[in-house]
Design a protein around this motif. Structure first.
Motif, PDB file in Angstrom:
ATOM      1  N   GLU A 359       0.845  -1.194   0.000  1.00  0.00           N
ATOM      2  CA  GLU A 359       0.000   0.000   0.000  1.00  0.00           C
ATOM      3  C   GLU A 359       0.883   1.247   0.000  1.00  0.00           C
ATOM      4  N   ILE A 360       0.500   2.203  -0.841  1.00  0.00           N
ATOM      5  CA  ILE A 360       1.241   3.460  -0.972  1.00  0.00           C
ATOM      6  C   ILE A 360       0.341   4.608  -0.551  1.00  0.00           C
ATOM      7  N   GLN A 361       0.890   5.548   0.190  1.00  0.00           N
ATOM      8  CA  GLN A 361       0.205   6.802   0.492  1.00  0.00           C
ATOM      9  C   GLN A 361       1.139   7.959   0.183  1.00  0.00           C
ATOM     10  N   ILE A 362       0.550   9.037  -0.322  1.00  0.00           N
ATOM     11  CA  ILE A 362       1.280  10.298  -0.453  1.00  0.00           C
ATOM     12  C   ILE A 362       0.901  11.133   0.766  1.00  0.00           C
ATOM     13  N   GLN A 363       1.885  11.476   1.577  1.00  0.00           N
ATOM     14  CA  GLN A 363       1.612  12.138   2.848  1.00  0.00           C
ATOM     15  C   GLN A 363       2.245  13.520   2.920  1.00  0.00           C
ATOM     16  N   ASP A 364       1.602  14.404   3.676  1.00  0.00           N
ATOM     17  CA  ASP A 364       2.179  15.727   3.915  1.00  0.00           C
ATOM     18  C   ASP A 364       3.154  15.649   5.093  1.00  0.00           C
ATOM     19  N   ASP A 365       3.695  16.793   5.492  1.00  0.00           N
ATOM     20  CA  ASP A 365       4.707  16.809   6.540  1.00  0.00           C
ATOM     21  C   ASP A 365       4.185  16.315   7.883  1.00  0.00           C
ATOM     22  N   ALA A 366       2.871  16.365   8.068  1.00  0.00           N
ATOM     23  CA  ALA A 366       2.268  15.907   9.324  1.00  0.00           C
ATOM     24  C   ALA A 366       1.875  14.438   9.282  1.00  0.00           C
ATOM     25  N   GLY A 367       2.110  13.770   8.150  1.00  0.00           N
ATOM     26  CA  GLY A 367       1.763  12.363   8.026  1.00  0.00           C
ATOM     27  C   GLY A 367       0.340  12.106   7.569  1.00  0.00           C
ATOM     28  N   GLN A 368      -0.340  13.150   7.080  1.00  0.00           N
ATOM     29  CA  GLN A 368      -1.708  13.000   6.595  1.00  0.00           C
ATOM     30  C   GLN A 368      -1.700  12.728   5.088  1.00  0.00           C
ATOM     31  N   GLU A 369      -2.611  11.858   4.652  1.00  0.00           N
ATOM     32  CA  GLU A 369      -2.707  11.552   3.224  1.00  0.00           C
ATOM     33  C   GLU A 369      -3.242  12.765   2.470  1.00  0.00           C
ATOM     34  N   VAL A 370      -2.613  13.067   1.323  1.00  0.00           N
ATOM     35  CA  VAL A 370      -3.048  14.203   0.514  1.00  0.00           C
ATOM     36  C   VAL A 370      -3.948  13.710  -0.612  1.00  0.00           C
ATOM     37  N   ALA A 371      -4.621  14.624  -1.263  1.00  0.00           N
ATOM     38  CA  ALA A 371      -5.566  14.289  -2.328  1.00  0.00           C
ATOM     39  C   ALA A 371      -4.825  13.858  -3.603  1.00  0.00           C
ATOM     40  N   PRO A 372      -5.472  13.086  -4.479  1.00  0.00           N
ATOM     41  CA  PRO A 372      -4.860  12.730  -5.759  1.00  0.00           C
ATOM     42  C   PRO A 372      -4.379  13.976  -6.504  1.00  0.00           C
ATOM     43  N   GLY A 373      -3.214  13.873  -7.097  1.00  0.00           N
ATOM     44  CA  GLY A 373      -2.644  14.985  -7.845  1.00  0.00           C
ATOM     45  C   GLY A 373      -1.786  15.919  -7.026  1.00  0.00           C
ATOM     46  N   GLN A 374      -1.868  15.830  -5.701  1.00  0.00           N
ATOM     47  CA  GLN A 374      -1.065  16.697  -4.847  1.00  0.00           C
ATOM     48  C   GLN A 374       0.272  16.029  -4.514  1.00  0.00           C
ATOM     49  N   THR A 375       1.310  16.848  -4.454  1.00  0.00           N
ATOM     50  CA  THR A 375       2.650  16.336  -4.189  1.00  0.00           C
ATOM     51  C   THR A 375       2.893  16.171  -2.692  1.00  0.00           C
ATOM     52  N   GLY A 376       3.530  15.079  -2.325  1.00  0.00           N
ATOM     53  CA  GLY A 376       3.916  14.826  -0.944  1.00  0.00           C
ATOM     54  C   GLY A 376       4.967  13.745  -0.914  1.00  0.00           C
TER      55      GLY A 376
END
Length: 535
Positions: A359-376
């Motif tokens: 499983e892959i998640q794109i996360q922000d600096d706080a560890g929250q998953e970001v929306a599709p298309g957003q960089t993290g």
């Protein structure tokens, strides 16, 4: 058996010792050819018997026990594969070094891993001497005749016909210390385990090379100390012939001659080596009809190079993305999703979708998953993720967050779950307050027909903080100016992304695994006295 919280505790965590993969293939086809190098040929029965003999020697003469670390300093050779399986058979941990490293670097790896024995090719007496001097109690064996220790060949002959006590292993018992490249500091030992590697082997066969059989053959064009070693483990699991180049020098005509002779169907490489294979003059007359899977990893492949490879080799490309810490096991872009035309079916720039069981998640600096298309930051969980860095709690604390392994790579996912790598966090630079990701700029520069290779990196600037420098390599026989490249990029990039300086070199520095690394390019800019010049 139940635990207090209502879960089920495992009755047993016992798993197969990885060395059993060789035993199983030897039982199925004892007289079939297993390994080829130059004029040497080992059958599966030979390979198994030699491994048993060496494993018996390690146990009986050198006291190697379960959990002991065994360092290996060698270029590719048949004995290296024999030693790898012998080390596993006795329950010890395989610790291979990049053979192009200096004696001092190998001393560091040997000491930091706590290795008690070193297998060193006779071609590296300085590495053996330095390690013996600085590592107390280190025992030395050689591949080939050497003054610094008995040879594996002699030990194999002395213990021929003997069988070791095969070590019983659990899922989380270490089998391989996979050293990181150390581009941002000292290399770290990623601990790979028997259970993890069994998953990786199965997943490689399912996701990268479906339908592999003993009728296939594999050509090794990269060092067995890292990704190529993992790839060959999957070939041995299926009884596939492994063909090694006759020397440690990569030679394209020789590679194609071996592909023809052995009807090679699988190959693992990196984009820079694949680019050499595709563009070499000898490729025009090569017989590539046997190829089924040409697997590339280690770095993203630029779209123009991808299209050239498809045009020359056909629909055989398979890409995967992964780090040593995940044993390459994060995404796959199979051959049927490698398309030539930039139409609606082409997801240009993707490295594929999540591997089976990952499983892959794109996360922000706080560890929250970001929306599709957003960089993290690209973060992963799954059975391929390593057990942690050996003896490095600080690095482990940084690498994991809420159970997720943080790759340090930046990217985004689309709605369908396809991953797009923007670059390393350390590669991104900020120009005038805006984030700039070099990969996008590099893709645009490579659409110029005169450019063969490029690396874009952020350099200090008194006005903007950082600006992009493009270090370019012209194609053979081509000439291009900075003004022409700038004109080519007009309208293709926002102004703040435009490189403020273009540097033309004959070649880009590459790591021992054929990767272009920004750290090496920065070092070269400094060595050439360019790093302090204004853009």
């Amino acid at each position: 058996m139940s635990d207090p919280k209502g879960g089920v505790a495992p009755v047993s965590t016992r798993v197969m010792n990885l060395a059993t993969l060789l035993t199983q293939s030897a039982r199925r086809d004892p007289e079939g050819i297993a390994l080829v190098m130059g004029e040497a040929r080992w059958t599966w029965a030979d390979f198994e018997a030699r491994t048993d003999a060496l494993a018996a020697a390690l146990q009986q003469r050198y006291g190697v026990q379960k959990g002991d670390r065994v360092m290996c300093q060698s270029q590719n050779c048949l004995e290296m594969l024999q030693a790898m399986f012998a080390v596993w058979r006795v329950g010890a941990v395989w610790v291979p070094a990049n053979f192009r490293q200096t004696p001092e670097e190998v001393v560091y790896l040997t000491r930091s891993s706590g290795a008690s024995l070193m297998l060193c090719n006779a071609a590296f007496p300085d590495h053996a001497a330095a390690s013996a001097e600085h590592c107390d109690g280190l025992q030395l064996l050689s591949f080939g005749a050497a003054d610094f220790g008995p040879s594996v060949e002699d030990l194999t002959a002395t213990h021929a016909g003997q069988k070791p006590q095969v070590a019983a292993v659990n899922r989380d018992d270490p089998c391989w210390f996979f050293f990181t490249s150390g581009t941002t500091g000292r290399p770290k030992a990623s601990v790979l385990t028997h259970g993890q590697m069994a998953f990786v082997v199965t997943n490689h066969l399912a996701d990268l090379m479906p339908g592999l059989t003993s009728a296939d053959a594999s050509l090794v064009v990269a060092p067995l100390s890292h990704g190529a070693g993992v790839h060959q483990l999957t070939q041995i699991a299926r009884g596939v012939k492994t063909v090694l180049l006759p020397t440690d020098r990569f030679d394209v005509p020789t590679a194609w001659a071996l592909v023809k002779e052995w009807r090679v169907s699988t190959m693992f490489t990196v984009p820079t080596i694949l680019k050499l294979l595709v563009e070499h003059p000898s490729t025009a007359g090569a017989d590539t009809s046997s190829l089924r899977y040409v697997i590339y990893a280690g770095a993203p492949m630029y779209r123009v190079d991808q299209q050239k490879a498809l045009q020359v080799l056909g629909p055989v490309l398979v890409q995967y993305f992964g780090l040593g810490e995940c044993t390459g096991n994060i995404t796959v872009l199979p051959n049927d999703l490698h398309v030539m035309d930039d139409g609606p079916l082409a997801r240009i720039g993707t490295c594929g979708h999540a591997r089976t069981g990952i499983e892959i998640q794109i996360q922000d600096d706080a560890g929250q998953e970001v929306a599709p298309g957003q960089t993290g930051e690209i973060c992963v969980i799954g059975p391929a993720v390593f057990a942690g860095y050996y003896d490095n709690p600080e690095a482990n604390a940084k690498a994991f967050r809420d159970g997720w392994f943080r790759t340090g790579d930046l990217g985004h996912m689309d709605e369908a779950g396809f991953l797009y790598i923007t670059g390393r966090q350390s590669d991104m630079f900020i120009s005038g307050g805006s984030n700039v990701y070099p990969r996008e700029i590099e893709e645009k520069i490579l659409t110029h027909p005169a450019i063969s290779e490029v690396a874009v990196l952020g350099m200090p600037d008194p006005l903007w903080g950082e600006v992009g420098w493009a270090v370019c390599v012209p194609a053979p026989g081509a000439a291009v100016t900075e003004a022409e490249l700038t004109a080519h990029l007009e309208g293709k990039l926002a102004r703040y992304k435009m490189p403020k300086r273009v540097v033309l070199w004959e070649a880009l520095p590459k790591s021992a695994y054929g990767k272009i690394t920004k750290k090496m390019i920065r070092d070269e800019l400094t060595a050439r006295g360019l790093a302090g010049e204004p853009a």
